[in-house]
Design an enzyme around this catalytic site. Structure first.
Site, mmCIF file in Angstrom:
data_model
loop_
_atom_site.group_PDB
_atom_site.id
_atom_site.type_symbol
_atom_site.label_atom_id
_atom_site.label_comp_id
_atom_site.label_asym_id
_atom_site.label_seq_id
_atom_site.Cartn_x
_atom_site.Cartn_y
_atom_site.Cartn_z
ATOM 1 N N LEU A 145 0.868 -1.169 0.000
ATOM 2 C CA LEU A 145 0.000 0.000 0.000
ATOM 3 C C LEU A 145 0.905 1.219 0.000
ATOM 4 O O LEU A 145 1.996 1.199 0.588
ATOM 5 C CB LEU A 145 -0.893 0.029 1.245
ATOM 6 N N ASP A 146 0.467 2.295 -0.652
ATOM 7 C CA ASP A 146 1.262 3.522 -0.633
ATOM 8 C C ASP A 146 1.442 4.021 0.800
ATOM 9 O O ASP A 146 0.640 3.716 1.686
ATOM 10 C CB ASP A 146 0.568 4.604 -1.461
ATOM 11 N N LYS A 147 2.480 4.810 1.001
ATOM 12 C CA LYS A 147 2.819 5.312 2.331
ATOM 13 C C LYS A 147 1.613 5.888 3.063
ATOM 14 O O LYS A 147 1.400 5.613 4.250
ATOM 15 C CB LYS A 147 3.910 6.385 2.199
ATOM 16 N N THR A 205 -1.665 5.544 2.273
ATOM 17 C CA THR A 205 -2.902 4.775 2.173
ATOM 18 C C THR A 205 -3.013 3.893 3.412
ATOM 19 O O THR A 205 -2.034 3.289 3.841
ATOM 20 C CB THR A 205 -2.911 3.902 0.908
ATOM 21 N N ARG A 225 -5.205 5.726 -7.705
ATOM 22 C CA ARG A 225 -4.911 7.147 -7.830
ATOM 23 C C ARG A 225 -4.776 7.541 -9.302
ATOM 24 O O ARG A 225 -5.280 8.594 -9.729
ATOM 25 C CB ARG A 225 -3.638 7.482 -7.052
#
Length: 326
Positions: free
Chosen positions: A137-139, A141, A236
């Site tokens: 997961l992105d930082k 998120t 995104r």
């Protein structure tokens, strides 16, 4: 030192005439075919004590011998970083990731990551590639991730992700008012000008996102999304491509943009929300060892819920979203 793996198996007669790498995949199911092909090329997996090429055919009765040291992740520092564990057993860990936690060390983030935390709380994971991490997961998120605790579980989970059988649902708040749900089927690759970004590009990797409306506001929409694929920044990129960028997403949304006649209270909340409004709410998968289907769900985090509450209080709902589907 990493984990030393030593295994051997005799090729059965019913596998005669098949390629070496195909037979290896059947004989050593705990490892991915790509990993086995690398080991064949590097001479760690032999036929009757001698190296062979992956595409060479075997004819039954040969002895396949594997002897390899799996690189340890112990080169990264173990750090006592708290983890919110939703579920764990001997094979998998399901984590509720907070905002601000980078998943894997990289340039600029060598410490303070989920991998560093895993090495502290689960020292045996140092023997696994990427300490058992199979997706990211992105930082900024939040939400659910699964991590493997064994090589067999890791191989199986990676295969499930590749086969698109892992169920992943997200919630997001986007700028703009959607008329209904839909499907984005658009390939994603590296942005041709900005190497920090991904983009919808010709020749990119196939990428599919389903979305449906949960609630419309005057200038925003609360949506639920389901991923078929798992590309970097997929939600995104796809929402920005649809001209509905996520609230708080500076990279793909072009910075803070306030709606016209924005109430002061909502403006304050939007200015303070400095991350993409994205939460991995639900995760479902087949347990890699037991074969049982398992599913978990975690509620929205506080800042996300505050954003929704402020939108409900300050932006009159334009239309009811009852009956909106993907």
């Amino acid at each position: 030192m990493g984990e030393v793996i030593k295994q051997s198996v005799t090729v059965s007669d019913d596998q005669a005439g098949r390629r070496f790498d195909q037979i290896a995949a059947a004989c050593f199911p705990d490892f991915s075919r790509a990993r086995l092909q690398d080991w064949i090329r590097e001479g760690f997996l032999l036929v009757d004590g001698a190296p062979r090429k992956p595409k060479e055919k075997l004819y039954g009765g040969e002895l396949l011998s594997l002897s390899v040291e799996v690189q340890s992740e112990a080169r990264w520092e173990a750090e006592n970083i708290p983890l919110d564990i939703v579920y764990e057993d001997d094979d998998i860990i399901v984590i509720n990731k907070p905002a601000g936690l980078v998943v894997h060390p990289a340039v600029g983030n060598y410490t303070g990551t989920l991998l560093n935390a895993l090495l502290y709380h689960y020292p045996d994971n140092a023997a696994l590639p990427r300490a058992g991490i199979v997706h990211r997961l992105d930082k900024d998120t939040t939400g659910l991730m699964v991590v493997a605790r064994s090589l067999a579980a890791q191989t199986d989970l990676v295969a499930q992700l590749q086969d698109r059988t892992v169920h992943r649902e997200y919630e997001a708040v986007v700028r703009g008012v959607m008329t209904g749900g839909g499907l984005v089927d658009a390939p994603i690759g590296r942005h041709p000008q900005n190497r920090l970004k991904m983009a919808v590009v010709r020749g990119g990797k196939p990428s599919i996102t389903h979305y449906r409306v949960l609630k419309r506001f005057a200038a925003h929409t609360h949506i639920r999304l389901q991923l078929e694929t798992g590309r970097t920044h997929q939600i995104r990129v796809h929402m920005s491509h649809q001209r509905f960028p996520l609230v708080g997403d500076d990279l793909y949304g072009g910075g803070l943009k306030l709606p016209k006649s924005c109430p002061a209270e909502l403006e304050k909340v939007l200015r303070a929300f400095r991350r993409q409004a994205l939460h991995a709410r639900q995760l479902g998968l087949i347990h890699p060892i037991t074969g049982e289907y398992m599913e978990w769900e975690v509620p929205l985090v506080e800042d996300f819920q505050m954003l929704l509450d402020s939108l409900a209080d300050n932006e009159p709902v334009e239309k009811k979203s009852t009956g909106d589907q993907q």
